[in-house]
Scaffold this motif. Structure first.
Motif, PDB file in Angstrom:
ATOM      1  N   PRO A  63      -4.167  -7.164   8.998  1.00 18.19           N
ATOM      2  CA  PRO A  63      -2.753  -7.100   8.606  1.00 18.19           C
ATOM      3  C   PRO A  63      -1.773  -7.203   9.767  1.00 18.19           C
ATOM      4  O   PRO A  63      -0.760  -7.892   9.663  1.00 18.19           O
ATOM      5  CB  PRO A  63      -2.659  -5.742   7.892  1.00 18.19           C
ATOM      6  N   GLU A  64      -2.049  -6.522  10.883  1.00 10.88           N
ATOM      7  CA  GLU A  64      -1.127  -6.568  12.015  1.00 10.88           C
ATOM      8  C   GLU A  64      -0.934  -8.009  12.496  1.00 10.88           C
ATOM      9  O   GLU A  64       0.189  -8.443  12.769  1.00 10.88           O
ATOM     10  CB  GLU A  64      -1.652  -5.711  13.169  1.00 10.88           C
TER      11      GLU A  64
ATOM     12  N   GLY B  84       1.023 -10.080  10.135  1.00  9.65           N
ATOM     13  CA  GLY B  84       2.435  -9.707  10.232  1.00  9.65           C
ATOM     14  C   GLY B  84       3.134 -10.448  11.351  1.00  9.65           C
ATOM     15  O   GLY B  84       4.269 -10.923  11.198  1.00  9.65           O
TER      16      GLY B  84
ATOM     17  N   CYS C  96       0.054 -16.728   3.419  1.00 10.15           N
ATOM     18  CA  CYS C  96      -0.120 -15.606   2.491  1.00 10.15           C
ATOM     19  C   CYS C  96      -1.195 -15.867   1.435  1.00 10.15           C
ATOM     20  O   CYS C  96      -1.693 -14.923   0.808  1.00 10.15           O
ATOM     21  CB  CYS C  96       1.203 -15.290   1.791  1.00 10.15           C
TER      22      CYS C  96
ATOM     23  N   THR D 242      -1.429  -6.942  -2.401  1.00 10.08           N
ATOM     24  CA  THR D 242      -0.604  -5.942  -1.711  1.00 10.08           C
ATOM     25  C   THR D 242      -0.176  -6.449  -0.336  1.00 10.08           C
ATOM     26  O   THR D 242       0.992  -6.294   0.056  1.00 10.08           O
ATOM     27  CB  THR D 242      -1.378  -4.620  -1.554  1.00 10.08           C
ATOM     28  N   LEU D 243      -1.108  -7.070   0.402  1.00 12.87           N
ATOM     29  CA  LEU D 243      -0.765  -7.613   1.719  1.00 12.87           C
ATOM     30  C   LEU D 243       0.155  -8.818   1.563  1.00 12.87           C
ATOM     31  O   LEU D 243       1.112  -8.983   2.342  1.00 12.87           O
ATOM     32  CB  LEU D 243      -2.033  -8.018   2.476  1.00 12.87           C
ATOM     33  N   GLU D 244      -0.085  -9.641   0.568  1.00 12.84           N
ATOM     34  CA  GLU D 244       0.793 -10.783   0.321  1.00 12.84           C
ATOM     35  C   GLU D 244       2.230 -10.322   0.110  1.00 12.84           C
ATOM     36  O   GLU D 244       3.179 -10.886   0.696  1.00 12.84           O
ATOM     37  CB  GLU D 244       0.309 -11.559  -0.900  1.00 12.84           C
ATOM     38  N   LEU D 245       2.425  -9.289  -0.699  1.00 12.01           N
ATOM     39  CA  LEU D 245       3.768  -8.777  -0.973  1.00 12.01           C
ATOM     40  C   LEU D 245       4.403  -8.210   0.291  1.00 12.01           C
ATOM     41  O   LEU D 245       5.596  -8.423   0.546  1.00 12.01           O
ATOM     42  CB  LEU D 245       3.712  -7.703  -2.068  1.00 12.01           C
ATOM     43  N   GLN D 246       3.621  -7.493   1.100  1.00 13.17           N
ATOM     44  CA  GLN D 246       4.147  -6.954   2.359  1.00 13.17           C
ATOM     45  C   GLN D 246       4.610  -8.082   3.284  1.00 13.17           C
ATOM     46  O   GLN D 246       5.676  -7.991   3.911  1.00 13.17           O
ATOM     47  CB  GLN D 246       3.076  -6.120   3.057  1.00 13.17           C
ATOM     48  N   LEU D 247       3.831  -9.148   3.362  1.00 11.90           N
ATOM     49  CA  LEU D 247       4.183 -10.272   4.226  1.00 11.90           C
ATOM     50  C   LEU D 247       5.440 -10.985   3.728  1.00 11.90           C
ATOM     51  O   LEU D 247       6.323 -11.345   4.520  1.00 11.90           O
ATOM     52  CB  LEU D 247       3.022 -11.259   4.310  1.00 11.90           C
TER      53      LEU D 247
ATOM     54  N   THR E  83       7.847  -9.698   1.904  1.00 14.54           N
ATOM     55  CA  THR E  83       8.989  -8.797   2.131  1.00 14.54           C
ATOM     56  C   THR E  83       9.435  -8.864   3.589  1.00 14.54           C
ATOM     57  O   THR E  83      10.632  -8.923   3.893  1.00 14.54           O
ATOM     58  CB  THR E  83       8.624  -7.359   1.752  1.00 14.54           C
ATOM     59  N   ARG E  84       8.470  -8.872   4.480  1.00 15.04           N
ATOM     60  CA  ARG E  84       8.768  -8.929   5.918  1.00 15.04           C
ATOM     61  C   ARG E  84       9.452 -10.245   6.266  1.00 15.04           C
ATOM     62  O   ARG E  84      10.407 -10.274   7.067  1.00 15.04           O
ATOM     63  CB  ARG E  84       7.459  -8.770   6.696  1.00 15.04           C
TER      64      ARG E  84
END
Length: 509
Positions: A276-277, A280, A405, A415-420, A422-423
């Motif tokens: 994830p990092e 990001g 993504c 969940t990671l797709e949504l975080q990316l 949003t970022r």
């Protein structure tokens, strides 16, 4: 009767180490069932070269490789393929070959033949001959004349180009390690010399010349790079704007050869899972790139420039049609009528129309884990190294966001797709308050659906046409991504088409 096509390459070998270097030049280009004949007088260096070549292919510099003068035939079972080393000096007539078990050599073996003239007509017309002669005052000085006959002529021409390129660059003595490449005709080799390393990019000019539409080839319509010039242009353009890309150490634009910086082999995904990092930082990189004012033409060399092509309807159409031409037959779907094919393209054009009206940027095209390196010693977005950008276009920024993504090679959880996402939106809005998240979400869904539709067809083609079944393991992931994208309300009509002609057929398998 026409003459057999040939190509010659002459190499001076002043020392035994130069003979080993020639073996390094040849080893990567040799395949199972190849025939290499070694000619020359007694003591001219045939066995020394054969020994170096066998050791190079076996990956064992200490492997015992003796002359087969008395045994006549030696067999080496290397990790790459079997190697048969034959010495025909003591053969009086070609008919004696049968008694030696010449026809019983393992299938798929590379065959090295010393004193090939003793074999008469038993040797095939497609082969590589290397003639060694003494040259100079030194006892170790030799000259090798390589002659590629028949199908070997074209292969030898490429080997010679690469060998001469490395000699000119001063990297001819480097240890060579093949790197797993991508789905294209390009190949990559890591060159290691002491503590230094570099990457040889071997990218011959594309040879697909069969027009498929509008008098153009698939590569021309889909804007697939034909030579190394786009890579050189994009590498310098990205590097000048602060992104981590391999520096070009040496180039030969005519022959499609580049010596580039080695950025290492640590990727943003590890053990088949996204980190994830690192993802990001990659999304930050895209946000920064997409906020820039970028030109559509870049310099390559004095008097040479590269105009980045647009992601137009021609490219969009022919990419999604890969699904019709390759994926549907693979799953056993009935052949579509022209009316249903036309409807398919019409639906895509309607779905992608909003994306094509949005502001454009450099669309790098394959921003996913195999092409993104992790450079922990650097800072900020420079911690992500970009590798594959020669097919870049001018198009919607959402395409590369979707490529990252919805990574084709590793599963990105929602969940990671949504975080990316949003970022990315936050980063874009921080520099452009007018950035519209809702419009971006619609474009992202359309681009994600288009990309994964293309990949389903592309991976099916790699299996059925090119004999590369390894790509099929990724199809369930690609299908899941496509299903996820087609859930967007703006793609409802397109989803209905897929449910009728694709998903229903998959359900019956």
């Amino acid at each position: 009767m026409t003459d057999v096509l040939t190509h010659q390459w002459t190499v001076d070998l002043p020392t035994e180490s130069a003979t080993e270097i020639l073996a390094r030049d040849l080893a990567p280009a040799l395949h199972p069932s190849d025939i290499v004949t070694l000619s020359g007088d007694l003591g001219a260096g045939k066995t020394a070269f054969a020994r170096a070549l066998v050791r190079q292919i076996a990956g064992d510099p200490e492997l015992e490789v003796s002359s087969p003068t008395f045994t006549l035939i030696q067999l080496y079972d290397t990790p790459a393929f079997p190697i048969v080393h034959a010495d025909l000096y003591r053969i009086g007539h070609p008919s004696e070959l049968e008694e030696l078990g010449w026809d019983e050599a393992p299938d798929g073996a590379l065959v090295l033949v010393e004193w090939p003239e003793r074999a008469g007509e038993a040797l095939p017309p497609d082969r590589l001959d290397i003639r060694f002669v003494h040259a100079g005052k030194s006892d170790t000085a030799r000259r090798a004349t390589l002659t590629g006959m028949g199908k070997w002529a074209k292969r030898l021409r490429r080997i010679a180009q690469i060998g001469d390129f490395l000699r000119t660059a001063g990297w001819q003595d480097a240890t060579r390690i093949h790197i797993q490449g991508d789905a294209s005709t390009r190949s990559y080799t890591r060159l290691v010399r002491g503590k230094n390393s570099a990457i040889l990019m071997n990218s011959p000019t594309r040879t697909d010349r069969t027009p498929v539409r509008y008098g153009k080839t698939y590569s021309q319509i889909a804007h697939i790079s034909q030579d190394v010039k786009p890579f050189v242009a994009m590498a310098r353009g990205l590097g000048e704007r602060g992104f981590s890309v391999p520096q070009i150490i040496r180039e030969n634009l005519l022959h499609g050869l580049l010596l580039i910086e080695d950025l290492g082999s640590i990727f943003i995904a590890e053990e088949g899972a996204p980190v994830p990092e690192r993802y990001g930082v990659a999304i930050d990189l895209l946000a920064q790139l997409h906020a820039m004012d970028l030109p559509d033409t870049l310099p390559v060399a004095p008097g040479i420039s590269h105009k980045i092509p647009p992601f137009d309807h021609g490219a969009l159409d022919i990419e999604v049609e890969l699904l019709l031409d390759w994926y549907l037959p693979m799953i056993g779907a009935p052949q579509l009528s022209q009316r249903n094919r036309d409807h398919f393209i019409a639906l895509w054009r309607a779905a992608l129309a909003p994306a094509l009206r949005e502001p454009k940027t450099w669309l790098l095209r394959d921003v996913h884990s195999p092409n993104l390196l992790w450079l922990d010693q650097r800072e900020g977005i420079r911690r992500v190294g970009l590798l594959d950008f020669q097919d870049a276009m001018i198009g919607p920024p959402a395409y590369d966001v979707a490529a990252l993504c919805l990574d084709a090679r590793v599963t990105v959880p929602q969940t990671l797709e949504l975080q990316l996402l949003t970022r990315y939106v936050k980063a874009r809005r921080s520099v452009d308050p007018s950035f519209d998240p809702a419009a971006f979400a619609q474009t992202y869904a359309a681009m994600g659906a288009q990309r994964n539709t293309k990949i389903l067809g592309l991976f099916a083609r790699l299996d059925r046409r090119d004999g590369k079944p390894a790509y099929l393991q990724h199809l369930p992931r690609i299908r899941a991504y496509l299903d996820r994208m087609l859930a967007h309300p703006s793609l409802a009509d397109l989803r209905t088409w897929f449910e009728t002609f694709v998903f229903s057929v998959e359900g019956r398998r």
